[in-house]
Design an enzyme around this catalytic site. Structure first.
Site, PDB file in Angstrom:
ATOM      1  N   SER A   1       0.718  -1.031  -0.144  1.00 54.53           N
ATOM      2  CA  SER A   1      -0.126   0.061  -0.008  1.00 54.53           C
ATOM      3  C   SER A   1       0.905   1.393   0.196  1.00 54.53           C
ATOM      4  CB  SER A   1      -0.991  -0.091   1.308  1.00 54.53           C
ATOM      5  OG  SER A   1      -0.259  -0.107   2.698  1.00 54.53           O
TER       6      SER A   1
ATOM      7  N   HIS B   1     -22.149  10.561   3.356  1.00 52.32           N
ATOM      8  CA  HIS B   1     -22.390  11.746   4.379  1.00 52.32           C
ATOM      9  C   HIS B   1     -22.134  13.072   3.486  1.00 52.32           C
ATOM     10  CE1 HIS B   1     -18.474  10.487   5.372  1.00 52.32           C
ATOM     11  NE2 HIS B   1     -18.488  11.683   5.801  1.00 52.32           N
TER      12      HIS B   1
ATOM     13  N   ARG C   1      -3.144  -6.324  -3.351  1.00 52.35           N
ATOM     14  CA  ARG C   1      -3.075  -7.412  -2.365  1.00 52.35           C
ATOM     15  C   ARG C   1      -3.480  -8.735  -3.151  1.00 52.35           C
ATOM     16  NH1 ARG C   1      -7.076  -3.596  -2.080  1.00 52.35           N
ATOM     17  NH2 ARG C   1      -9.312  -4.393  -2.230  1.00 52.35           N
TER      18      ARG C   1
ATOM     19  N   ARG D   1      -0.191  -3.271  13.842  1.00 50.92           N
ATOM     20  CA  ARG D   1       0.469  -2.370  14.547  1.00 50.92           C
ATOM     21  C   ARG D   1      -0.409  -1.015  14.200  1.00 50.92           C
ATOM     22  NH1 ARG D   1       6.498   0.229  14.379  1.00 50.92           N
ATOM     23  NH2 ARG D   1       5.368   0.759  12.190  1.00 50.92           N
TER      24      ARG D   1
ATOM     25  N   HIS E   1      -2.828   7.546  -3.623  1.00 54.18           N
ATOM     26  CA  HIS E   1      -3.194   6.317  -3.119  1.00 54.18           C
ATOM     27  C   HIS E   1      -3.254   5.051  -3.967  1.00 54.18           C
ATOM     28  CE1 HIS E   1      -5.994   2.953  -2.108  1.00 54.18           C
ATOM     29  NE2 HIS E   1      -5.213   2.732  -0.981  1.00 54.18           N
TER      30      HIS E   1
ATOM     31  N   ASN F   1      -3.297   0.716  -3.634  1.00 54.72           N
ATOM     32  CA  ASN F   1      -3.057  -0.762  -2.804  1.00 54.72           C
ATOM     33  C   ASN F   1      -2.999  -1.892  -3.923  1.00 54.72           C
ATOM     34  OD1 ASN F   1      -4.933  -3.104  -1.421  1.00 54.72           O
ATOM     35  ND2 ASN F   1      -3.750  -2.194   0.148  1.00 54.72           N
TER      36      ASN F   1
ATOM     37  N   HIS G   1       1.242  12.314   0.629  1.00 57.31           N
ATOM     38  CA  HIS G   1       0.511  13.699   0.884  1.00 57.31           C
ATOM     39  C   HIS G   1       1.583  14.653   0.697  1.00 57.31           C
ATOM     40  CE1 HIS G   1      -3.133  12.045   2.887  1.00 57.31           C
ATOM     41  NE2 HIS G   1      -2.307  11.289   3.585  1.00 57.31           N
TER      42      HIS G   1
ATOM     43  N   HIS H   1      -5.889   9.126 -15.922  1.00 60.86           N
ATOM     44  CA  HIS H   1      -6.998   8.013 -16.521  1.00 60.86           C
ATOM     45  C   HIS H   1      -6.358   7.519 -17.746  1.00 60.86           C
ATOM     46  CE1 HIS H   1     -10.528   7.828 -13.780  1.00 60.86           C
ATOM     47  NE2 HIS H   1     -10.010   9.210 -13.398  1.00 60.86           N
TER      48      HIS H   1
ATOM     49  N   GLY I   1      -5.144  -7.240  13.920  1.00 61.09           N
ATOM     50  CA  GLY I   1      -4.319  -6.966  14.971  1.00 61.09           C
ATOM     51  C   GLY I   1      -2.905  -6.214  14.471  1.00 61.09           C
TER      52      GLY I   1
END
Length: 310
Positions: A94, A173, A112, A258, A108, A110, A98, A145, A256
């Site tokens: 990932s 929202h 996986r 860090r 950004h 990522n 900034h 794009h 779990g």
């Protein structure tokens, strides 16, 4: 699927992490990434790498993980509940950047892969990349794009993954997208492992190519205090998405990891201004018009936004 397949993906992610770190350090021109290895249960490990307070980048993070677990976290099984409780192996890379300069977008990526102990065995890729401009340069959006399209197998494939990106990186929202999108895919298997892995490598290649091009274009532009304030407001929306909506954040906390690594994607500074409304006709007002799904960025034509920003 064999052990060698997920190990090949793991090794590629580690190698690509090194390439990303090298390129971002070169673009920054002064900052250096930290370098750690953290051992995890069942012979898993992670390599979080963070640059803070650089010349060009206020913060950048490039994290690699390889996980071995006895049961998938809930965030990884909400679309596939039949896999709950299954042992798994996963590897991921990932990236978040900034910049100091509001003319340069936040970005950004990522990538996986999951391998799940089931009968028959289940494997899939996920990931993508997106761009969060603070000031709207149509040339940069097209570059982004165009590279997203080149990473994909076809125009139809690009349109599908672009739509998924618009839908995922959306703040209901606020009734706005996080930025101008890119690509997003989940549970991706393609025709076979080898073609799917090739596609994932293409996504990584075009992410780096596109962002390097944009960074070199905008890095030397000067900015005003007003433009920096607007960037901090946009960062606030970025933080809202990551904390309230993002499945990757939920997965990291549930598994779990860090906390410092899981939340490394958050900006070092952000602002929330009560009922802020951009000034009509300003570049920030133009950006606000762009924060909606479904825009065909490949057909966008240059307009006055670029000259207003420059």
């Amino acid at each position: 699927m064999t052990d060698a397949n997920i190990e090949a993906v793991r090794d590629f992610f580690q190698e690509f992490q090194s390439r990303l770190v090298e390129k971002l350090e070169s673009l920054d021109g002064g900052g250096k990434f930290s370098n750690e290895r953290l051992d995890m249960p069942n012979k898993g490990y992670s390599r979080p790498r963070v640059l803070g307070g650089g010349s060009l980048f206020e913060k950048a993070a490039v994290h690699f993980t390889y996980s071995v677990g006895t049961a998938l976290p809930a965030a990884a099984t909400e679309r596939n509940p039949e896999l709950a409780g299954r042992a798994f192996r996963a590897t991921a890379l990932s990236v978040i950047v900034h910049p100091w300069n509001p003319h340069l977008p936040t970005t950004h990526m990522n990538l996986r892969m999951f391998l799940v102990d089931a009968q028959p065995e289940v494997w899939y890729f996920g990931g993508g990349f997106d761009l969060t401009p603070h000031l709207p340069y149509d040339e940069d959006i097209r570059t982004w794009h165009e590279n997203a399209r080149r990473a994909c197998l076809s125009d139809t494939h690009y349109r599908q993954l672009k739509k998924q990106c618009d839908e995922y990186f959306y703040l209901p929202h606020r009734n706005e997208t996080r930025g101008i999108g890119g690509l997003f895919f989940d549970d991706y298997v393609g025709d076979n492992f080898y073609d799917s892995f090739k596609f994932v490598r293409q996504v990584g290649h075009h992410f780096l190519l596109a962002y390097e091009t944009i960074a070199k274009r905008r890095r030397d532009l000067e900015w005003t205090e007003e433009e920096e304030d607007w960037m901090l407001i946009r960062r606030g929306r970025y933080a809202e998405f990551n904390l309230a909506i993002d499945r990757g954040t939920k997965y990291g906390l549930q598994s779990g990891r860090r906390v410092e690594s899981v939340l490394a994607s958050l900006p070092p500074r952000a602002k929330w201004v009560y009922q802020f409304v951009p000034q009509p006709g300003s570049p920030s007002a133009k950006l606000a018009q762009y924060l909606r799904p479904g825009i065909d960025w490949l057909s966008i034509v240059d307009n006055s936004v670029d000259s207003e920003c420059e």
